[in-house]
Write a protein that holds these residues in place. Structure first.
Motif, short mmCIF file in Angstrom:
data_model
loop_
_atom_site.label_atom_id
_atom_site.label_comp_id
_atom_site.label_asym_id
_atom_site.label_seq_id
_atom_site.Cartn_x
_atom_site.Cartn_y
_atom_site.Cartn_z
N LEU B 62 12.03 -62.06 67.83
CA LEU B 62 10.89 -62.94 67.52
C LEU B 62 9.91 -62.94 68.68
CD1 LEU B 62 12.85 -65.97 65.95
CD2 LEU B 62 11.69 -64.09 64.79
N GLU B 63 8.77 -63.45 68.45
CA GLU B 63 7.70 -63.43 69.47
C GLU B 63 7.09 -64.84 69.51
OE1 GLU B 63 6.08 -60.01 70.36
OE2 GLU B 63 5.52 -61.21 72.11
N ALA B 64 7.00 -65.44 70.68
CA ALA B 64 6.43 -66.79 70.79
C ALA B 64 5.05 -66.67 71.40
CB ALA B 64 7.33 -67.65 71.68
N ASP B 65 4.04 -66.37 70.55
CA ASP B 65 2.69 -66.27 71.14
C ASP B 65 1.74 -67.15 70.32
OD1 ASP B 65 2.54 -65.06 68.81
OD2 ASP B 65 1.82 -63.11 69.52
N THR B 66 0.46 -67.07 70.63
CA THR B 66 -0.51 -68.00 69.99
C THR B 66 -0.52 -67.78 68.46
OG1 THR B 66 -2.13 -66.27 70.46
CG2 THR B 66 -2.08 -68.19 71.94
N ILE B 67 -0.45 -66.50 68.05
CA ILE B 67 -0.53 -66.25 66.60
C ILE B 67 0.62 -66.94 65.90
CG2 ILE B 67 -0.35 -64.45 64.84
CD1 ILE B 67 -1.87 -62.58 66.66
N SER B 68 1.85 -66.75 66.42
CA SER B 68 3.01 -67.35 65.73
C SER B 68 2.89 -68.87 65.76
CB SER B 68 4.31 -66.90 66.40
OG SER B 68 4.42 -67.54 67.65
N ALA B 69 2.41 -69.42 66.89
CA ALA B 69 2.29 -70.89 66.97
C ALA B 69 1.34 -71.37 65.88
CB ALA B 69 1.76 -71.27 68.35
N PHE B 70 0.17 -70.70 65.80
CA PHE B 70 -0.84 -71.16 64.82
C PHE B 70 -0.27 -71.08 63.40
CE2 PHE B 70 -4.83 -71.91 62.88
CZ PHE B 70 -4.84 -71.09 61.75
N PHE B 71 0.33 -69.90 63.08
CA PHE B 71 0.78 -69.71 61.70
C PHE B 71 1.93 -70.66 61.35
CE2 PHE B 71 -1.58 -66.63 59.48
CZ PHE B 71 -2.18 -65.83 60.44
N ARG B 72 2.78 -70.97 62.35
CA ARG B 72 3.88 -71.89 62.02
C ARG B 72 3.32 -73.27 61.69
NH1 ARG B 72 7.79 -71.60 66.85
NH2 ARG B 72 9.52 -72.17 65.47
N THR B 73 2.30 -73.72 62.49
CA THR B 73 1.71 -75.03 62.13
C THR B 73 1.10 -74.94 60.73
OG1 THR B 73 -0.10 -74.17 63.51
CG2 THR B 73 1.11 -76.07 64.35
N LEU B 74 0.36 -73.86 60.50
CA LEU B 74 -0.34 -73.73 59.19
C LEU B 74 0.68 -73.80 58.05
CD1 LEU B 74 -3.15 -73.19 58.01
CD2 LEU B 74 -2.60 -70.77 57.97
N ILE B 75 1.83 -73.10 58.20
CA ILE B 75 2.80 -73.05 57.10
C ILE B 75 3.41 -74.44 56.90
CG2 ILE B 75 5.10 -72.18 56.54
CD1 ILE B 75 4.10 -69.49 57.80
N LEU B 76 3.66 -75.13 58.00
CA LEU B 76 4.25 -76.47 57.85
C LEU B 76 3.27 -77.40 57.14
CD1 LEU B 76 6.15 -76.92 61.24
CD2 LEU B 76 7.09 -76.82 58.93
N ILE B 77 2.02 -77.35 57.58
CA ILE B 77 1.02 -78.22 56.93
C ILE B 77 0.94 -77.86 55.45
CG2 ILE B 77 -1.43 -78.77 56.84
CD1 ILE B 77 -1.51 -78.26 59.90
N GLY B 78 0.86 -76.56 55.18
CA GLY B 78 0.74 -76.11 53.78
C GLY B 78 1.92 -76.61 52.96
N SER B 79 3.12 -76.42 53.47
CA SER B 79 4.31 -76.83 52.70
C SER B 79 4.29 -78.33 52.46
CB SER B 79 5.58 -76.45 53.46
OG SER B 79 5.40 -75.19 54.08
N ALA B 80 3.90 -79.09 53.50
CA ALA B 80 3.85 -80.56 53.33
C ALA B 80 2.90 -80.90 52.18
CB ALA B 80 3.38 -81.21 54.62
N LEU B 81 1.70 -80.26 52.21
CA LEU B 81 0.72 -80.56 51.15
C LEU B 81 1.33 -80.20 49.78
CD1 LEU B 81 -2.57 -79.24 52.82
CD2 LEU B 81 -2.01 -81.60 52.21
N ILE B 82 2.06 -79.07 49.73
CA ILE B 82 2.61 -78.66 48.43
C ILE B 82 3.67 -79.67 47.98
CG2 ILE B 82 3.98 -76.90 47.25
CD1 ILE B 82 0.99 -76.24 47.82
N VAL B 83 4.42 -80.20 48.91
CA VAL B 83 5.42 -81.22 48.53
C VAL B 83 4.69 -82.42 47.94
CG1 VAL B 83 7.01 -82.93 49.47
CG2 VAL B 83 7.20 -80.51 50.14
N PHE B 84 3.59 -82.83 48.61
CA PHE B 84 2.83 -83.97 48.04
C PHE B 84 2.34 -83.63 46.64
CE2 PHE B 84 1.71 -85.24 52.63
CZ PHE B 84 2.79 -86.11 52.68
N LEU B 85 1.83 -82.38 46.50
CA LEU B 85 1.28 -81.97 45.19
C LEU B 85 2.40 -82.05 44.13
CD1 LEU B 85 -1.57 -81.11 46.05
CD2 LEU B 85 -1.14 -78.89 45.00
N SER B 86 3.57 -81.50 44.46
CA SER B 86 4.61 -81.41 43.42
C SER B 86 5.15 -82.80 43.08
CB SER B 86 5.75 -80.50 43.89
OG SER B 86 5.98 -80.74 45.25
N MET B 87 4.94 -83.79 43.95
CA MET B 87 5.36 -85.15 43.55
C MET B 87 4.55 -85.58 42.34
SD MET B 87 5.83 -87.43 46.93
CE MET B 87 6.60 -86.85 48.42
N GLY B 88 3.30 -85.10 42.25
CA GLY B 88 2.45 -85.55 41.13
C GLY B 88 2.67 -84.73 39.88
#
Lengths: 490, 468, 597, 110
Positions: B62-88
């Motif tokens: 694995l590689e711990a650099d800016t790209i991976s940091a950014f994308f990991r935050t993006l994926i977490l935010i995205g998944s959280a939003l999808i969880v909210f969406l699927s509640m509805g």
């Protein structure tokens, strides 16, 4: 001191947000609030005019009331506002027409809340365009105008409103996206990368790039001015838009194109302007003559006035293409006058529409007996519009013709033909609407009520004042035009 | 160092297992979505600060650099939003709610790993898990013919493309004898490898990744999948795997300063042009909203590829910024489809009077997708086109800009139905029907981001810049 | 403090008041108009007296900045202006008094006086302007008022059309005027009349400029190519025809040429065109007037003819002759129109073939009508004789034999058709039962006053004579012109009173010529076919071009994209095999492209 | 020792057979099988390259790190999982479309 320009721009936005929070059933208070907001904007613009110092000029520090703050600093985009002789009359025109059109918006009955939200957003976009001096800020305000205008035409318009609204939106957007490319290329080509209009004027581009960028910008402005091949959206948008919206559309939106030409195209791409000026002049004259011809054949009142706007803006283009002080003066004054006159004409068309619910010219006849005041106002504004000397329409056209005479004498002669045609179709319109026996079909209409008169009389007063004493407006813009023409002195 | 890096993933694993077991008893079933959301937000907090330096982690996989940091935050935010969406989403019934959120969490975990992997083996494993789980989620509604057909088509198409990618990887392994990307890039510079096979294998790898980002030759399954899948899942497909796809494209093709294959810029440019144009033109006449949004996401994929085609620092920054904004725009649009449960564009007639909030959020998201100035979409489009022009790709920029005009037309068709048309299709929905507060929360969040980020992108993206 | 700039202000004030509160004032609006007119007349007298004491023109202030140079407006005070001021205000007053009676029962009584006051204001302003732009402002103002007043009874469609025709035709002339003005500005750098004396020798550009300025005069004074609007302008009320289309407005063209005389004099070619156009108009209009049967149309063509004569006078270099004829013509032509008006007011019809034997029934009108006719015909003691004689003499002295012959022939025809008019209308037995009665006093008094001036104006002599050198009459020329006038009268007498066989048969033989003249040389029809119809078709064509081609292109682009969308949509067949095929095909294509196979 | 080329040829042949199978088979399970073929082709490649070429991981590790074979193991496991999911979806579609042939289920097109 308070940032006067920012208040001018964001006051309507504030009003829009407040209205957004009000429940839709409070129609009366919504109307009053928007009237209040546009009124305050008008007052602020008047005091801006008073505090404006006409003597300040010259190429370098010609801007007054400057606001220069970093907005997106590492994208090199600055929140840069300023006003000079070129933008002052147009800002005042926007504020005035905004107030009067808001006053005449009382005829809008359904979905009032949404109407005034879009209306105030439109005001923000328009005023912003005239004050922004950073290309990206200018582009953002330029496009903000599109969304509310789309909804205003689309929801409250006439029978073919959806087609007209979509056509207006896509046509203008297609033009302005190329401007976005122009802005970015200019940014990357200028030596110290900058979006600032004034600095871009100093950094020289080579001629080939100048011409390409000039054409990119010119395309966006040509769609708005409407120059000949790009004008077909104008009649549809005008015919379908409700009256107050078409007042703003004709009174202000067309000026954004002309203003863009004088603010961006000419000062920044001087060499290209020099090379392309004859083409511009040619297009201007085509505009004049073609607009007059087509207007002659119209039977719809609003379409005729729309095509007459095409013809008038042809004079503005001709004046600007002459690259002389008088030409520029004529172009700017022509824009100011055209805004006032055509705004008034559309208000009058609206008055007739509210009574007859049709705009077919042959449907009316002999209205002078039943509506004397209306007849007087319509005749007065038509005469101003056909360029009767002594009224403001003539002064703008005269200066443009004088300016354009030295470089293109034959084009001025052709423009003369356009002038005669203009007289033809305006008088035939007056003949069909006002003169002749009272058309049995139109039941005797009640004359203009006080509200309608209050919207028309100030415009007629300005037409008279500028007609008799044009120096009142000219000395505001003299320095700016001097600076602009100085760039093209050999 | 590795454990610290993997803390968020481990936390998510814990929560995933908790959700799975929670779904056993009826009492805990109601809380599974909340637990899932908590897990995701918790992981978000645990993410290490974005460090400038890039260090190999987890046995150089694995590689711990800016790209991976950014994308990991993006994926977490995205998944959280999808969880909210699927509640509805009413379609996800009570009894198998547990597995749904379990799958979403595992999907998030595998995407986070894929995004930060530097080894082809790790890339393949993570990519394959993401694919398998998304096949299941697309075909989740067994009793709905559309969903299962979409699932199967997505599976067959996906399996083939990952199979081709695997074959490409095996060839690469043969050529370089290693699976580690940076060493491979270093080996390419010595120029002693057999060129045609290298190109062949790189194209095979591209096939796998392009399927995830739905670039044109590999986009065929996407529209059917988006239309058939339950709406939150099609939303997830349009943001999750797509972001991961672009992250992998970035790693594999642009990992090193000079692109792995010389003609990458030309390849990316032509792929972008075809993707954008085809996506936009086909979207013009779509009547199903989800299918229209599918084609619009294909068109946006073309836009993002444009940022990659401009092989310069501002290009990559533009891509990251664009992806961030794109997540919110798309979640907003799909969220409204979930809220109103209306599939056809015609059904949206008169929505502005029936349910003003839904119409408002939908139009703001659509106008932002179209890239109109006051909204965030414009700033995203602006930065990407600036990167393209900086790299002197004038033809690409012109076509991109004209595409945005075509795009506006089909976005306007929906807005026209909502605001302009006087007729009112009697939708079963009106503002009185109770809605899951989470869905409303997600939609307001997207609304805020769309408006505020348009005016002040500097706030969240300090590193965004045009400097060459 | 100079009062010259108050002259146009008084009538303008009356206009403003009448327009807004005229309806309530009723008869008051008429008195207001007449009062302001008298005030202007008194001011003009004051200005004249001031002029004698040596006051000259003065400037009002800067109006506009052109090419950096300030363009300031001013008032010009010299004999020509004073003459025009006096004529316009004097005749205007009496015509206003006359129209109180004439328009008595008209529903829009006050609006009529409002328009007339506006006309007076712009006409007085026109003569006072000291530069081209101010002149153009009042010039168009005058054109505007003539449009309003021609189309005053707008219930009649003919009147509305005539109004538009008048305004558009004059506007065509004005465009030439505008271009000429600009040409002049760019060569000499000034709009002011006072700078004409610094002109150096003839330059081709300035000749063109002068001719173009003369084009404006052609439009306004209804000379040859653009004269078609004046006969139709007779649709308006008769006092209007008297004031605007006889005495003052149409004379504005002549005034303009007189004002720019130094410019024309410096370029003989321009002067020559003025003379030639004047000659053609004079002759053509006179021939048409001979056969026309509408009393107002005859007088209208007679006006065109006399204006042609004035232009001819100026064209041959006779500044004082032209202006002198302008002054005298204003008096007796206004008188003739007012008499015609009172006749129409009494009998109700305008066709002279149904009139006859009115002399016994309308004494005062008939006597004044005869005085006016004799003055116009150029019979010695009356005013017309002196001014026409001066024109003939100048034409002869300045070696223009052809023009002299044209002038002579015109005065012969003039005396013939005026005599014909008198005999058909006043003498002989009434051809249809007409219960004519004399007009009320308010209409006859102005007739008497004007007839006195029509008789004695000749003795005043040309106001510009001291400026353009003494003028000694030559007995031979006077004898010749008297003989011509008398022969004209005699001929008419023989044909219409005595119904002599010979002249009758002579007339019958040239039936074709009569038909041609009756239809006014078909000029109207030619214009209709050559100009109006094609322009309308052009506009229709350009509108359809605009709708189909330009709009078609725009919609075409939209339809093409829609069509492509339709086609490309079908690529998604829904079959899994096709998807896989596209993917594999894509991979193969990419590899081939990258390896350049 | 069988030269490396034979292995590569075999895996290439298997790969092409898989592709051909996936494109022409009308039966969903048939497509599934051909995809498995492709995966196994890759396996052969991996194992062969690992054995013959020896890995120079460039990370200083010993040449005989069996990364290829480990990879193959992973691929086998994942292929199994994928085919399970595939069969589940095929059974689900069978319930609706009553046929396994791809022409049966094309509800969504254009």
């Amino acid at each position: 001191m308070i940032p006067i320009l920012s208040t001018l721009i964001f006051l309507p936005l504030l009003g829009a947000i407040i209205i957004f929070c009000l429940p839709p059933r409070l129609e009366k208070s919504i109307r009053f609030l928007s009237l209040l907001v546009t009124g305050v904007v008008l007052a602020v613009s008047v005091c801006l005019v008073m505090h404006f110092d006409p003597a300040v000029g010259g190429a370098s520090n010609s801007m007054q009331f400057v606001e220069y703050h970093p907005w997106l600093h590492n994208l090199h985009i600055w929140y840069f506002l300023g006003v000079d002789g070129l933008s002052l009359p147009l800002v005042f025109l926007t504020a005035l027409l905004g107030f009067l059109a808001c006053l005449s918006s009382y005829e809008i009955k359904e979905r009032v809340k949404e109407y005034f939200i879009f209306y105030l957003l439109l005001m923000t976009g328009m005023i912003g365009t005239f004050l922004a001096l950073d290309l990206v800020l200018f582009y953002i305000f330029w496009e903000i105008v599109l969304i509310p205008m789309y909804f205003l035409i689309g929801i409250w318009g006439g029978p073919r409103r959806e087609y007209a609204a979509v056509k207006f939106f896509l046509y203008t957007l297609a033009g302005s996206v190329l401007m976005l490319l122009g802005i970015l290329t200019a940014y990357f080509l200028s030596t110290p990368h900058t979006f600032n209009m004034l600095q871009l004027g100093l950094s020289g581009f080579d001629l080939r790039w100048q011409i390409i960028l000039f054409l990119a910008f010119f395309l966006a402005f040509a769609v708005k001015v409407p120059v000949f091949p790009f004008h077909t959206w104008l009649p549809d948008a005008h015919v379908e838009a409700p009256t107050p919206v078409s007042v703003l559309l004709a009174g202000v939106l067309l000026k954004m194109g002309g203003y863009g030409l004088l603010r961006v195209c000419f000062p920044i791409f001087k060499a290209a302007a020099f090379v392309l000026a004859p083409v511009l002049a040619m297009l201007g004259v085509v505009n004049i003559v073609y607009g007059a011809w087509v207007a002659f054949a119209q039977t719809d009142f609003k379409k005729m006035v729309a095509y007459s706007s095409v013809s008038h803006m042809g004079f503005v283009l001709l004046g600007a293409a002459s690259l002389t002080v008088t030409g520029f003066n004529g172009a700017l004054l022509g824009m100011f006058n055209h805004g006032i006159i055509t705004g008034g004409m559309f208000l009058l068309v609206g008055v007739l529409y509210t009574r007859a619910h049709t705009r077919e010219l042959n449907r009316f006849g002999g209205l002078t007996n039943s509506m004397p005041f209306y007849a007087f106002c319509l005749t007065f504004l038509s005469l101003a519009s056909l360029g009767l000397p002594g009224l403001s329409g003539f002064v703008g056209e005269f200066l443009s013709l004088v300016g354009a005479f030295k470089p293109y004498p034959w084009l001025v002669v052709a423009a003369g033909i356009g002038l005669v045609m203009t007289v033809g179709y305006f008088l035939s319109m007056i003949g069909r609407v006002l003169l002749g026996a009272l058309n049995p079909k139109c039941v005797p209409y009640v004359d203009m009520n006080t509200r309608e008169l209050v919207t028309i009389v100030p415009l007629m007063a300005i037409v008279l004042i500028v007609g008799f004493y044009p120096q009142s407006v000219l000395n505001f813009q003299q320095e700016a035009m001097q600076g602009l023409a100085h760039l093209f002195k050999l | 160092m590795t454990i610290q890096f993997l803390f968020p993933e481990l936390l998510l694993v814990f929560f995933a297992v908790a959700v799975l077991f929670g779904s056993v008893s009826n009492f805990f079933k109601k809380f599974t979505p909340v637990v899932a959301a908590l897990g995701l937000l918790g992981a978000l907090l645990l993410l290490p600060a974005a460090s400038q330096s890039s260090t190999a982690v987890f046995f150089h996989l694995l590689e711990a650099d800016t790209i991976s940091a950014f994308f990991r935050t993006l994926i977490l935010i995205g998944s959280a939003l999808i969880v909210f969406l699927s509640m509805g989403e009413p379609q996800i019934q009570e009894q198998d709610r547990g597995e749904f959120y379990f799958f979403i969490l595992t999907l998030a975990i595998s995407m986070m790993i894929a995004v930060s992997s530097r080894n082809l083996l790790m890339i393949y494993i993570a990519l394959e898990t993401v694919s398998i789980i998304s096949y299941i989620l697309v075909g989740y509604l067994k009793q709905d013919a559309f969903s299962s057909e979409a699932g199967l088509k997505y599976f067959l198409f996906g399996a083939l493309s990952t199979g081709i990618m695997l074959y490409g990887i095996s060839l690469l392994y043969g050529l370089f004898g290693t699976l580690d990307l940076p060493t491979m890039a270093a080996a390419v510079k010595q120029e002693h490898i057999y060129f045609p096979i290298f190109i062949l294998s790189m194209v095979f790898v591209l096939a796998g990744l392009a399927f995830k980002c739905s670039l044109v030759p590999f986009h065929m399954a996407a529209p059917d999948a988006y239309q058939g899948a339950p709406t939150p899942i099609s939303a997830f497909l349009s943001i999750g795997p797509k972001a991961m796809g672009f992250a992998l494209l970035l790693r594999v093709f642009l990992g090193t300063p000079t692109p792995l294959i010389a003609k990458w810029s030309a390849l990316a440019q032509w792929l972008a042009i075809i993707t954008m144009t085809l996506g936009n033109i086909i979207a013009l006449k779509q009547t199903n909203v989800k299918r229209l949004l599918a084609y619009s996401s294909i068109a946006h994929a073309g836009f993002m590829l444009m940022a990659l085609a401009a092989v310069n620092a501002s290009g990559i920054k533009a891509l990251l910024f664009y992806l961030f904004i794109y997540v919110f725009m798309n979640v907003g649009a799909f969220g409204c489809v979930v809220l109103t449960q209306r599939q056809e564009v015609a059904q949206y007639a008169g929505l502005s009077r029936q349910y003003p909030f839904a119409a408002f959020v939908m139009s703001i998201s659509l106008l932002s997708l179209a890239g109109l100035p006051p909204l965030a979409g414009f700033m995203a489009k602006f930065v990407v086109i600036a990167a393209a022009i900086q790299a002197k790709l004038y033809l690409l920029a012109i076509i991109a800009v004209l595409n945005s005009v075509i795009a506006l037309f089909y976005y306007l068709r929906i807005i026209k139905a909502m605001y302009l048309s006087k007729t009112e299709i009697g939708g079963q929905l009106n503002s009185t029907v109770p809605h899951s507060r989470a869905l409303i929360l997600a939609l307001t969040l997207t609304l805020l981001v769309n408006i505020l980020l348009g005016l002040w992108p500097q706030g969240l993206m300090p590193w965004l810049s045009l400097s060459p | 403090m100079h009062i010259a700039h108050y002259i146009p202000l008084f009538p303008f004030l009356a206009f403003v008041i009448n327009i807004f509160v005229g309806r309530r004032l009723k008869i008051g609006s008429a008195y207001l108009a007449v009062g302001t007119c008298v005030l202007s007349f008194l001011c003009s007298l004051k200005v004249w007296q001031g002029f004698l004491q040596g006051e000259r023109s003065y400037s009002l202030g800067t109006w506009l900045l052109i090419q950096g140079k300030p363009l300031d407006f001013g008032i010009i005070v010299d004999p020509l202006t004073i003459m025009m001021l006096l004529i316009v205000s004097f005749i205007g007053t009496f015509i206003l008094i006359y129209s109180i009676g004439y328009m008595h029962d008209d529903p829009r009584f006050s609006r009529y006086f409002a328009y007339i006051s506006l006309f007076m204001a712009s006409m007085l302003g026109l003569v006072l302007a000291d530069n081209f732009i101010l002149l153009l402002i009042f010039w168009e103002g005058v054109g505007l008022c003539s449009y309003f007043l021609i189309a005053f009874w707008h219930e009649r469609p003919a009147a509305a059309k005539a109004g538009i025709k008048a305004f558009v035709t004059t506007r065509i002339g004005d465009t030439g005027f505008l271009v000429g003005m600009l040409l002049l500005f760019f060569t000499t750098g000034t709009f002011h009349f006072s700078d004409f004396q610094f002109l150096r020798g003839p330059e081709p550009v300035l000749t063109l400029a002068a001719i173009l300025i003369f084009a404006g005069a052609i439009g306004k004074s209804a000379q040859f190519p653009l004269h078609v609007w004046l006969p139709d302008a007779m649709e308006g009320p008769t006092p209007i025809s008297a004031l605007i289309h006889a005495a003052t407005m149409v004379a504005a063209g002549v005034y303009l040429v007189a004002r720019c005389f130094p410019l024309f004099a410096a370029h003989p070619a321009a002067l020559q065109t003025v003379a030639v156009i004047g000659g053609i108009s004079a002759l053509m209009a006179a021939t048409i007037a001979v056969v026309n049967n509408d009393i107002k149309r005859v007088l209208a063509y007679s006006t065109i003819s006399q204006l042609g004569l004035m232009m001819l006078g100026l064209g041959v270099g006779g500044l004082s002759a032209g202006t002198f004829h302008l002054m005298t013509h204003a008096f007796f032509k206004a008188l003739l129109f007012l008499c015609a008006g009172s006749i129409i007011h009494a009998v109700g019809i305008q066709d002279i073939r149904q009139m006859g034997g009115l002399f016994s029934k309308m004494k005062v009108t008939s006597v004044t009508f005869c005085i006016g006719a004799l003055a116009l015909a150029g019979v010695p003691p009356f005013a017309g004789f002196w001014s026409k004689d001066e024109i003939l003499l100048t034409a002869w002295n300045n070696h223009h034999p052809v023009l002299f012959a044209v002038a002579l022939l015109t005065s012969l025809l003039t005396s013939f058709y005026m005599a014909r008019l008198i005999f058909l209308v006043l003498f002989g037995k009434p051809r249809s039962e007409l219960h004519a009665h004399e007009s009320p006093a308010v209409m006859t008094i102005p007739l008497v006053v004007l007839s006195v001036f029509a008789a004695l104006a000749g003795f005043i002599g040309s106001p510009l004579k001291e400026a353009t050198g003494a003028y000694e009459g030559s007995q031979v020329m006077m004898l010749a012109s008297t003989m011509v006038s008398l022969t004209g009268l005699g001929l008419a007498y023989l044909i219409y009173i005595r119904q002599m066989a010979l002249p009758q048969s002579l007339l019958m033989s040239c039936q074709g010529l009569k038909q041609l003249l009756l239809n006014k040389y078909y000029i109207d029809e030619i214009y209709e076919v050559v100009l109006v119809k094609p322009i309308l078709r052009l506009c229709q064509g350009s509108f359809s071009f605009d709708m189909k081609i330009v709009d078609g292109l725009v919609n075409g682009v939209a339809n093409v994209t829609q069509f492509c969308s339709g086609v490309l949509r079908r690529t998604q067949t829904g079959l899994v095999q096709n998807y896989l095929l596209v993917q594999v095909f894509g991979v193969v294509l990419l590899i081939m492209w990258l390896l350049k196979i | 020792m069988i030269p490396l080329e034979h292995f590569c040829l075999l895996s290439a042949f298997l790969f092409c057979a898989g592709i051909y199978g996936a494109l022409t088979r009308r039966n969903a399970i048939g497509i599934l099988i051909s995809i498995e073929l492709i995966l196994n082709a890759a396996n052969i490649n991996l194992v062969a390259f690992n054995k013959y070429l020896g890995t120079n991981d460039g990370l200083g590790q010993a040449p005989t790190v069996p990364s290829g074979q480990v990879f193959a193991l992973f691929v086998v496991a994942i292929a199994a999982a994928a085919s399970v999911v595939g069969l589940v979806l095929i059974i689900a579609i069978y319930r609706h479309a009553k046929s396994l042939f791809t022409e049966g289920f094309h509800l969504m097109k254009e």
